[in-house]
Write an enzyme that holds these catalytic residues in place. Structure first.
Site, PDB file in Angstrom:
ATOM      1  N   GLU A  97     -19.841  19.471 -82.835  1.00  0.00           N
ATOM      2  CA  GLU A  97     -19.583  19.445 -81.398  1.00  0.00           C
ATOM      3  C   GLU A  97     -18.073  19.467 -81.171  1.00  0.00           C
ATOM      4  O   GLU A  97     -17.321  18.757 -81.854  1.00  0.00           O
ATOM      5  CB  GLU A  97     -20.176  18.164 -80.820  1.00  0.00           C
ATOM      6  N   ASP A 205      -9.214   7.564 -93.210  1.00  0.00           N
ATOM      7  CA  ASP A 205      -8.120   8.554 -93.183  1.00  0.00           C
ATOM      8  C   ASP A 205      -7.611   8.668 -91.749  1.00  0.00           C
ATOM      9  O   ASP A 205      -7.551   9.760 -91.179  1.00  0.00           O
ATOM     10  CB  ASP A 205      -8.620   9.904 -93.698  1.00  0.00           C
TER      11      ASP A 205
END
Length: 300
Positions: A97, A205
């Site tokens: 998305e 991260d």
């Protein structure tokens, strides 16, 4: 192969896809990415985030999709839905998305509050992850049988030590630095003393390119390297390039305060990411690794 044929192969649901527009996207250094608007017969338009890489990169994309799906389960930070992971046209593909960014800049207060909520909601005592995954393109070692009590050993043996071996094997570090890093590994209990004895599901991260605010101001994150660990480790990547606005830390601590001494302990997690950058990008990160290791060793 045309985009329409790739989509038909990746998402074979008998729909006829028409690509309305394509826009290349920057921000990453590993995969090609673009924003693609498509339309199915008789349906409204959909906007996709489309990442592509060589076919062997498919395992990296599968790990990314796995991480996004697990982060989404807690619902505190908006996470793009995974639409497809697969190989087509001789390449690996990840379709997500598409979530647009606000033009007003990241709302750090809302991000800090949401991150604290996520860490609290996902709290437990497990360490690691059921599979290894990737930090950038580096293999991240996640298998571990212990619980939160063994966190310093996990950091030493599954985070710092593999990075040191890679750097040594590539002749990126000299004997002096290698000896310093071995001291960090050997005395990890000392460097991480004072942490809370619980873990959370970490993004893993969380640099500035992997989070933003959508047009409604809601926090968004992408491209994780998930595992379960001490939530202070989340701040290693955040702090690597200078940290966030003060409102982020104020909101985080108001919701879920970190124990005293967290800034000292975070040096260990910054070192992990610096070593990874050294292994990925070379000697430009060498002095930063030296400085961070020396800072840890001074904190006695």
């Amino acid at each position: 192969m045309s985009p329409e044929k790739l989509l038909a192969e990746l998402m074979p649901n008998d729909a006829n896809y028409r690509v309305v527009s394509r826009k290349p996207l920057g921000g990453g250094c590993i995969s090609d990415a673009e924003c693609v608007t498509i339309q199915e017969d008789g349906s409204s338009q959909r906007v996709l985030f489309w990442k592509k890489n060589a076919a062997p990169f498919i395992e990296n994309f599968r790990c990314e999709a796995n991480g996004l799906q697990h982060l989404a389960e807690f619902g505190r930070i908006r996470t793009p839905k995974v639409l497809c992971v697969g190989i087509a046209g001789g390449q690996s593909h990840l379709l997500l998305e598409f979530i647009d960014r606000t033009t007003k800049g990241t709302n750090y207060q809302r991000f800090g509050d949401a991150l604290a909520q996520h860490h609290h909601a996902s709290a437990g005592n497990q360490i690691g992850w059921e599979v290894d995954n990737f930090l950038g393109s580096t293999n991240q070692h996640n298998h571990w049988d212990g619980d939160a009590d063994s966190w310093p050993e996990f950091v030493a043996q599954r985070r710092i030590a593999p990075q040191v071996r890679m750097a040594s094997d590539s002749n990126l570090i000299d004997t002096s630095l290698k000896n310093q890093l071995q001291r960090v590994i050997d005395q990890m209990d000392q460097w991480l003393i004072g942490r809370e004895n619980r873990t959370s599901l970490l993004h893993g991260d969380l640099w500035s390119g992997n989070f933003w605010s959508d047009p409604g101001g809601e926090p968004v994150w992408i491209d994780p390297a998930v595992y379960r660990g001490c939530r202070e480790a989340e701040f290693g990547m955040i702090e690597l390039f200078g940290g966030c606005a003060a409102s982020f830390y104020e909101a985080y601590h108001a919701r879920y305060p970190l124990p005293d001494g967290w800034k000292r302990r975070v040096n260990v997690y910054v070192l992990y990411h610096l070593l990874n950058h050294l292994n990925l990008f070379g000697a430009s990160y060498l002095q930063s690794c030296r400085d961070r290791a020396a800072a840890i060793l001074r904190a006695t």
